[in-house]
Design a protein around this motif. Structure first.
Motif, PDB file in Angstrom:
ATOM      1  N   CYS A  53      68.177  19.306 -39.058  1.00 49.74           N
ATOM      2  CA  CYS A  53      67.589  19.380 -40.405  1.00 49.74           C
ATOM      3  C   CYS A  53      68.408  18.606 -41.442  1.00 49.74           C
ATOM      4  O   CYS A  53      68.569  19.054 -42.583  1.00 49.74           O
ATOM      5  N   LEU A  54      68.927  17.452 -41.072  1.00 48.27           N
ATOM      6  CA  LEU A  54      69.705  16.629 -41.988  1.00 48.27           C
ATOM      7  C   LEU A  54      68.860  15.575 -42.699  1.00 48.27           C
ATOM      8  O   LEU A  54      69.313  14.976 -43.660  1.00 48.27           O
ATOM      9  N   LEU A  55      67.648  15.344 -42.205  1.00 49.70           N
ATOM     10  CA  LEU A  55      66.755  14.372 -42.837  1.00 49.70           C
ATOM     11  C   LEU A  55      65.604  15.121 -43.505  1.00 49.70           C
ATOM     12  O   LEU A  55      64.769  15.720 -42.840  1.00 49.70           O
ATOM     13  N   PRO A  56      65.552  15.115 -44.839  1.00 53.21           N
ATOM     14  CA  PRO A  56      64.471  15.821 -45.520  1.00 53.21           C
ATOM     15  C   PRO A  56      63.131  15.129 -45.300  1.00 53.21           C
ATOM     16  O   PRO A  56      63.030  13.910 -45.314  1.00 53.21           O
ATOM     17  N   GLY A  57      62.128  15.926 -45.048  1.00 54.35           N
ATOM     18  CA  GLY A  57      60.786  15.392 -44.859  1.00 54.35           C
ATOM     19  C   GLY A  57      60.437  15.044 -43.436  1.00 54.35           C
ATOM     20  O   GLY A  57      59.283  14.871 -43.111  1.00 54.35           O
TER      21      GLY A  57
END
Length: 103
Positions: free
Chosen positions: A93-97
């Motif tokens: 979950c380090l890249l939003p979207g």
């Protein structure tokens, strides 16, 4: 992780490409100019000047690499990451979207 020498070679190519970019563009523009048609000998002289530029200064010699690992394959332009690094970052979950696929 890619070898450091390959990453440094790619950085050197990027610097050369930036250095000779304007010269290369102006020579190409002179060859393609329709305002004043050039004779065949003038075109060959301009082409010789183009060929005399360093080979690594051509933009086609550049290769995109992963921002984190330096991997030359499976790069996503939007993120600047290779496929497996992108996948790991999405799972953490380090890249939003970005969402994981599940079917």
């Amino acid at each position: 992780m890619a070898k450091k020498s390959l990453i440094q070679r790619e950085k050197k190519r990027q610097k050369l490409e930036q250095k000779y970019h304007l010269i290369r563009q102006s020579l190409k523009k002179r060859i393609r100019s329709k305002v004043s048609p050039l004779s065949l000998s003038e075109k060959t002289k301009i082409r010789e000047k183009l060929q005399s530029l360093p080979r690594n200064s051509a933009p086609t010699r550049l290769h995109r690499r992963c921002f984190l690992t330096g991997r030359p394959r499976a790069n996503y332009r939007h993120f600047g990451l290779s496929g497996h690094v992108l996948r790991e970052m999405v799972y953490e979950c380090l890249l939003p979207g970005a969402t994981r696929s599940s079917w």
